[in-house]
Write a protein that holds these residues in place. Structure first.
Motif, short mmCIF file in Angstrom:
data_model
loop_
_atom_site.label_atom_id
_atom_site.label_comp_id
_atom_site.label_asym_id
_atom_site.label_seq_id
_atom_site.Cartn_x
_atom_site.Cartn_y
_atom_site.Cartn_z
N THR A 99 0.85 -1.16 -0.10
CA THR A 99 0.02 0.04 -0.06
C THR A 99 0.90 1.30 -0.11
N GLY A 100 1.91 1.33 0.77
CA GLY A 100 2.63 2.21 0.73
C GLY A 100 3.54 2.60 -0.64
N LEU A 101 4.10 1.37 -0.97
CA LEU A 101 4.79 1.37 -2.20
C LEU A 101 3.90 1.98 -3.49
N LEU A 102 2.70 1.60 -3.32
CA LEU A 102 1.79 1.85 -4.52
C LEU A 102 1.07 3.22 -4.40
N ALA A 103 1.16 4.00 -3.20
CA ALA A 103 0.61 5.22 -2.93
C ALA A 103 1.20 6.39 -3.77
N ALA A 104 2.31 6.19 -4.19
CA ALA A 104 3.33 6.99 -5.02
C ALA A 104 3.31 6.73 -6.66
N GLN A 105 2.71 5.66 -6.81
CA GLN A 105 2.80 4.91 -8.24
C GLN A 105 1.75 5.67 -9.11
N PRO A 106 1.92 6.03 -10.21
CA PRO A 106 0.86 6.92 -11.05
C PRO A 106 0.00 6.24 -11.77
N PHE A 107 -0.74 5.37 -10.85
CA PHE A 107 -1.95 4.46 -11.50
C PHE A 107 -2.76 3.89 -10.37
N LEU A 108 -3.73 3.13 -10.85
CA LEU A 108 -4.64 2.67 -9.76
C LEU A 108 -4.41 1.22 -9.55
N SER A 109 -4.48 0.85 -8.17
CA SER A 109 -4.38 -0.46 -7.41
C SER A 109 -5.41 -0.83 -6.68
N VAL A 110 -5.86 -2.33 -6.93
CA VAL A 110 -6.70 -2.63 -5.84
C VAL A 110 -5.78 -3.79 -5.15
N LEU A 111 -5.64 -3.61 -3.98
CA LEU A 111 -5.13 -4.80 -2.91
C LEU A 111 -6.27 -5.67 -2.09
N THR A 112 -6.16 -6.81 -2.11
CA THR A 112 -6.90 -7.76 -1.06
C THR A 112 -6.11 -8.82 -0.82
N GLY A 113 -6.78 -9.57 0.09
CA GLY A 113 -6.08 -11.01 0.57
C GLY A 113 -7.28 -11.89 0.85
N ASP A 114 -6.82 -12.99 1.54
CA ASP A 114 -7.46 -13.98 1.75
C ASP A 114 -8.55 -13.65 2.89
N ALA A 115 -9.42 -14.64 3.38
CA ALA A 115 -10.57 -14.21 4.41
C ALA A 115 -9.90 -13.78 5.52
N SER A 116 -8.76 -14.41 6.18
CA SER A 116 -8.20 -13.81 7.31
C SER A 116 -7.72 -12.54 7.17
N LEU A 117 -6.95 -12.09 6.26
CA LEU A 117 -6.57 -10.75 5.84
C LEU A 117 -7.70 -9.70 5.69
N ARG A 118 -8.77 -10.24 5.10
CA ARG A 118 -9.74 -9.30 4.80
C ARG A 118 -10.53 -8.83 5.94
N ASP A 142 -12.98 2.72 5.51
CA ASP A 142 -11.43 2.54 5.44
C ASP A 142 -10.91 1.66 6.46
N ARG A 143 -11.70 0.52 7.04
CA ARG A 143 -11.09 -0.27 7.91
C ARG A 143 -10.52 -1.44 7.59
N LEU A 144 -10.94 -1.93 6.53
CA LEU A 144 -10.64 -3.44 6.10
C LEU A 144 -10.39 -3.47 4.56
N PRO A 145 -9.59 -4.62 4.20
CA PRO A 145 -9.28 -4.80 3.02
C PRO A 145 -10.67 -5.34 1.98
N PRO A 146 -10.65 -5.14 0.74
CA PRO A 146 -9.84 -4.63 -0.11
C PRO A 146 -9.37 -3.03 0.10
N ILE A 147 -8.08 -2.69 -0.41
CA ILE A 147 -7.83 -1.14 -0.41
C ILE A 147 -7.85 -0.68 -1.87
N VAL A 148 -8.44 0.43 -2.19
CA VAL A 148 -8.32 1.06 -3.31
C VAL A 148 -7.04 2.27 -3.43
N VAL A 149 -6.01 2.14 -4.25
CA VAL A 149 -5.23 2.99 -4.14
C VAL A 149 -4.81 3.63 -5.52
N ARG A 150 -5.29 4.94 -5.31
CA ARG A 150 -5.01 5.96 -6.55
C ARG A 150 -3.71 6.66 -6.42
N GLY A 151 -2.88 6.29 -7.06
CA GLY A 151 -1.50 6.60 -6.75
C GLY A 151 -1.40 8.00 -7.29
#
Ligand code: S3P
Length: 427
Positions: A99-118, A142-151
């Motif tokens: 999430t930190g890495l992608l926050a500065a990248q000039p594109f959109l990312s969606v990050l998720t995980g398995d049921a435990s991580l979500r 803004d509490r739980l994944p998935p996270i949408v990152v608009r870099g």
């Protein structure tokens, strides 16, 4: 779901190596993605979390290959938007650092995980990254994944984190090295400092001052040649096993002993396990040692809440040792355990009860009434959590009737070779 039945099989003796450090491996992979050129990672952790991190950087355009001699090779540089959701699977570190890495990248990312991580909190990374100007949104306010990152371009800033978390600190540093100007992170307590130690290997200077770390962006990362030390947390399972199984005497070679991680060694000494360290050296900026442990008569103790961040992943083992101790052990100040791969306060308490141990569950820890060597055994549900699975397999080695662990396969998250290594030490 696979089950493993582990019963008393005699003492553990001899030498072993443990897999490469999982935290360090994940940082190496993500930083390598930002470096123009090929980074070599020798001794990488072989677990599923590592594969998740590699999958993410691959989807962002990094080239990944692996050979037995060279280790993992990551060719990074300019990253590209992925046309798919990025899946961190079970890895909180991969999710939060990416999430930190992608926050500065000039594109959109969606990050998720398995049921435990979500089910695991992400506001802790979203809020500090917003101080740098990051555009982040997550489920349930803004509490739980998935996270949408608009870099977008970020501005360096001074961040004070609310939770002592190396993942949060590292996410801010990963964004900070790409932001304009100086970024500093101040934590409420020291947490593992692998990111700070690794950045200079990629050519990025890091300044430390008390509880704060500072980087200057935008930094140009050079590819690195890294050797990952043995994983201290993986080693801890074997150290605990040898401590409770009578007659044991084992030596683990090349284990990372970064002082921000090793409060469990102090704990072992305090409760009466026979511990020695030797052959101390430094590998890629990380202290490494060989650790020898002999079985001892384990005593109950009180774990200082201040020590918790430095032994957070070893607390399930502190609980197992407490079960085999003479006397009572109290652990408080460990509320963070509630939001790990499982609610570890609850899963440990349930596991201990299932094997015949009396335990009081507190909001932030346990009081465990040790039974000396006299543990009955039983069936424990690992709740899909690798550290719970391995902790109770260890307990099985010294439980009268043995322990059946449900969901034993979750050990693959951090240590696919765990059972074989354990068997190799049984004489
Ligand atoms: C990790 C930090 C810790 C730890 C986790 C790995 C890391 O989590 O529990 O297993 O690699 O930075 P927090 O930073 O959230 O405490």
């Amino acid at each position: 779901m696979s089950r493993a039945r582990i019963g008393p099989r005699g003492a553990l003796c001899g030498e072993a190596r443990v897999p490469g450090d999982k935290s360090i491996t994940q940082r190496a992979i993500l930083l390598a993605a930002l470096a123009s050129g090929t980074t070599r990672i020798r001794g990488a952790n072989p677990g599923l979390d590592t594969r998740a991190a590699l999958g993410i950087v691959r989807q962002l355009g990094a080239r990944v290959s692996a050979t037995v001699r060279e280790g993992i090779l990551v060719r990074g540089g300019t990253l590209q938007e992925s046309d798919r959701v990025l899946d961190a699977r079970n890895s909180g570190t991969a999710l939060r650092l990416a999430t930190g890495l992608l926050a500065a990248q000039p594109f959109l990312s969606v990050l998720t995980g398995d049921a435990s991580l979500r089910r695991r909190p992400v506001a802790r990374v979203i809020e500090p990254l917003r101080v740098l100007g990051a555009d982040l949104t997550a489920r349930q306010g803004d509490r739980l994944p998935p996270i949408v990152v608009r870099g977008r371009p970020l501005q360096g800033a001074a961040v004070i984190t609310a939770v002592p978390s190396a993942q949060v600190k590292s996410a801010v540093l990963l964004a900070g090295i790409q932001a304009q100007g100086i970024t500093s992170v101040r934590e409420p307590a020291f947490t593992r400092d692998h990111t700070e130690r690794m950045l200079p290997h990629f050519g990025v200077p890091v300044e430390r001052e008390g509880m704060a770390v500072r980087v200057r962006g935008p930094a140009t990362l050079q590819p690195a040649d890294l050797e990952v030390p043995g994983d201290f947390s993986a080693a801890s399972f074997l150290l605990a096993a040898a401590s409770i199984v009578r007659g044991s005497d084992i030596t683990l070679k090349g284990v990372g002993v970064n002082p921000t991680r090793t409060a469990f060694l102090d704990h072992l000494e305090r409760v009466g396990s026979g511990l020695m360290r030797g052959n101390e050296r430094v590998t890629t900026g990380e202290p490494v040692a060989d650790l020898r442990v002999r079985a001892g008569k384990i005593r109950g103790t009180r774990v200082a809440p201040e020590a918790v961040p430095r032994l957070i992943d070893e607390l399930p083992l502190v609980a197992v040792l407490a079960a085999f101790a003479d006397g009572k052990t109290v652990v408080r100040g460990a509320d963070e355990l509630r939001v790990k791969e499982s609610d570890r306060v609850a899963t440990v308490a349930a596991g201990l009860r299932a094997i015949g141990v009396e335990v009081e569950e507190h909001p932030d820890g346990w009081t465990i009434h040790g039974k000396g060597g006299r543990i009955r055994g039983g069936t424990v549900d690992a709740a899909g959590d690798h550290r719970i699975a391995m902790a109770f397999m260890v307990a099985g080695l010294a439980a009268r009737e043995g322990i059946t662990v449900l969901g034993a396969e979750s050990a693959r998250v951090s240590d696919p070779g765990f059972l074989n290594r354990l068997r190799g030490l049984l004489r």
